[in-house]
Design a protein around this motif. Structure first.
Motif, PDB file in Angstrom:
ATOM      1  N   UNK A  27       3.414  -5.341   7.775  1.00 63.80           N
ATOM      2  CA  UNK A  27       4.274  -4.246   8.500  1.00 63.80           C
ATOM      3  C   UNK A  27       3.019  -3.171   8.560  1.00 63.80           C
ATOM      4  N   UNK A  28       2.298  -2.961   7.478  1.00 65.93           N
ATOM      5  CA  UNK A  28       1.390  -1.658   7.356  1.00 65.93           C
ATOM      6  C   UNK A  28       0.005  -1.907   7.657  1.00 65.93           C
ATOM      7  N   UNK A  29      -0.625  -3.034   7.530  1.00 67.18           N
ATOM      8  CA  UNK A  29      -2.013  -3.022   7.904  1.00 67.18           C
ATOM      9  C   UNK A  29      -2.718  -2.226   8.949  1.00 67.18           C
ATOM     10  N   UNK A  30      -2.059  -1.952  10.373  1.00 70.63           N
ATOM     11  CA  UNK A  30      -2.334  -1.137  11.259  1.00 70.63           C
ATOM     12  C   UNK A  30      -2.704   0.041  10.658  1.00 70.63           C
ATOM     13  N   UNK A  78       2.354   7.043   3.153  1.00 68.47           N
ATOM     14  CA  UNK A  78       3.266   7.323   2.570  1.00 68.47           C
ATOM     15  C   UNK A  78       4.344   8.096   3.293  1.00 68.47           C
ATOM     16  N   UNK A  79       3.844   8.668   4.255  1.00 68.34           N
ATOM     17  CA  UNK A  79       5.015   9.297   5.304  1.00 68.34           C
ATOM     18  C   UNK A  79       5.509   8.217   6.288  1.00 68.34           C
ATOM     19  N   UNK A  80       4.761   7.313   6.345  1.00 69.43           N
ATOM     20  CA  UNK A  80       4.943   6.233   7.551  1.00 69.43           C
ATOM     21  C   UNK A  80       5.857   4.914   7.020  1.00 69.43           C
ATOM     22  N   UNK A  81       6.033   4.778   6.048  1.00 70.38           N
ATOM     23  CA  UNK A  81       6.656   3.616   5.252  1.00 70.38           C
ATOM     24  C   UNK A  81       8.185   3.955   5.502  1.00 70.38           C
ATOM     25  N   UNK A  86      16.887  11.697   4.016  1.00 68.66           N
ATOM     26  CA  UNK A  86      16.541  10.668   3.145  1.00 68.66           C
ATOM     27  C   UNK A  86      14.906  10.238   3.225  1.00 68.66           C
ATOM     28  N   UNK A  87      14.402  10.114   4.326  1.00 65.63           N
ATOM     29  CA  UNK A  87      13.007   9.994   4.742  1.00 65.63           C
ATOM     30  C   UNK A  87      12.153  11.001   3.910  1.00 65.63           C
TER      31      UNK A  87
END
Length: 469
Positions: A67-70, A170-173, A407-408
């Motif tokens: 999910x987050x490697x890019x 931290x702002x993309x998850x 929420x984000x």
């Protein structure tokens, strides 16, 4: 309660050994399995060590990487090319020159903030800004023990979690869970950022003035070795800042104009095989990936002859740097998901939800803060919290008329509080880079990265609850 104790023992060991410098990639599976073994012993249940390792730990670890490697990869490459090309230093030089004498602490904070908001990782910021920050502090007679706090304020706080559009992980998850983008709840983000920045600067300024008034100077640091920086070959400020601006602008345009619901028909293919997803689920990821690629290309074009190691070697260094970062965090996520399967976690989960009193903003903040503190990772703690509670918080928010954007932002800001307890990897790295100790500098780091961010989170929870976003 013995099942809770099993988790606590595992967590204490994770925190202590992580603080002592053990590899999280090694520790996480061992201590996750230890928690499971202890739980089986105290509850009399069965435990299958290999199945838990391969089907729970590794499955969730791999899912996080997928999910987050890019973001880790492109962020690390962008940070490396900004550093190796001299662009990060050029931006710092410009800020230091413009602010002038007497504003050294502010200059360090702003220099870190500009480059991290542009996509440079907080680790790169620490390495890039420390040498010139140390020179300025020494010339001005400012105690060096305050330098880590200044770097932490600029790199580990408002540009990491609060300012709308920041490309930090931290702002993309939260995008994946709430269908939002990195510009979610801009008003709340700006308010939180101002509280962190103003509060942090007030703290540092007061502390520095008080120390200098007592006659304390830069201090004697015999082991300090500052490399000589060649400022003659740095790019101009304009050349250095353009890629940073490009990342922000391209991200905004793609998020708000191109990959939006109004254009969903163009991406209807996503709902079929083999993708089985929707535009809302990938829009934020696509926008940031493209923005970072554009930024990397611009840095290379503008500075092709400035890479001392060559462009290929610089790119390889960036790629290598991304591996440890993503594996550390993914290991923490694997650890957390093993813990989630244990009896004691149900007790802890119910306790966290009970403390929220049905308010998803409070619940999101508490669960994220606690788990970020436990794992020593903002992104790792947030990922575990959202994987466990996102559906609950989402339904509660809809029932209360609270937007997913709020929420984000609350969850993102909450992740940047208790994550920087003394065992946090970024804190340990920062102290190692600056040559300081926890005893000398953690009070200022902790105030700027734990206490004030948590206060800012409380403020935006209150504002978000009454409809401000």
């Amino acid at each position: 309660m013995l099942s809770v104790l099993a988790i606590v023992i595992s967590l204490v060991l994770l925190i202590y050994l992580g603080y002592k410098g053990w590899s999280i990639v090694l520790l996480a599976p061992i201590l996750a399995l230890l928690a499971a073994v202890l739980t089986a012993i105290v509850t009399g249940g069965e435990f299958h060590i290999l199945a838990t390792y391969t089907e729970v730990f590794m499955t969730n670890m791999a899912g996080y990487v997928k999910s987050y490697f890019p973001f880790f990869l492109l962020g690390a490459i962008f940070g490396t090319v900004m550093d190796q090309s001299g662009s990060a230093m050029a931006i710092a030089d410009f800020i230091f020159d413009k602010l002038g004498k007497g504003k050294e602490a502010l200059a360090v904070v702003l220099a870190c903030a500009v480059i991290t908001y542009g996509g440079v990782s907080l680790f790169v910021a620490a390495f890039a800004i420390y040498p010139i920050g140390a020179v300025l502090f020494r010339k001005a007679g400012i105690p060096k023990r305050f330098l880590p706090g200044c770097i932490a304020l600029g790199a580990f706080t408002f540009t990491m979690t609060a300012i709308p559009g920041t490309p930090q992980i931290q702002n993309t998850i939260p995008m994946k869970y709430f269908g939002t983008d990195v510009f979610a709840a801009p008003i709340l983000g700006i308010i939180a950022a101002l509280i962190m920045f103003i509060g942090g600067m007030a703290w540092l300024t007061t502390r520095i003035k008080h120390a200098m008034a007592k006659g304390e100077g830069y201090g004697d640091h015999p082991n300090e070795t500052l490399a000589q920086i060649d400022h003659s070959n740095l790019p101009s400020f304009g050349t250095a800042i353009i890629p940073v601006i490009a990342v922000i602008v391209v991200n905004f345009v793609l998020s708000k104009v191109v990959f939006v619901a109004a254009n969903a028909d163009k991406y209807a293919y996503l709902e079929g095989k083999p993708y089985n997803t929707a535009l809302a689920s990938v829009a934020g990821t696509w926008a940031l990936v493209i923005a970072l690629i554009v930024g990397i290309i611009l840095v290379i074009i503008f500075n092709a002859k400035r890479f001392k190691k060559g462009i290929v070697e610089t790119l390889k260094e960036g790629v290598s740097g991304s591996f440890l970062a993503v594996m550390n965090t993914a290991s923490e996520v694997g650890y957390g998901n093993v813990v989630k399967t244990l009896a004691g976690y149900e007790i802890l989960a119910h306790a966290m939800l009970a403390l929220s009193a049905g308010n998803p903003l409070v619940g999101g903040a508490i669960s994220t803060s606690v788990l970020a503190g436990v794992t020593g990772s903002a992104s790792g703690g947030m990922s575990i919290a959202l994987a466990t509670f996102a559906d609950t918080f989402s339904k509660q928010a809809e029932a209360m008329g609270i937007s997913h954007e709020v929420l984000h932002r609350v969850v993102a800001v909450a992740s940047g509080g208790m994550d920087t307890l003394p065992h946090n990897g970024a804190v340990i790295t920062l102290l190692a880079v600056t040559g300081m100790t926890h005893k000398e500098s953690y009070v200022d780091i902790g105030m700027n990265t734990v206490i004030i961010p948590l206060l800012s989170c409380v403020v935006i929870i209150i504002l978000g609850s009454i409809g401000i976003c």
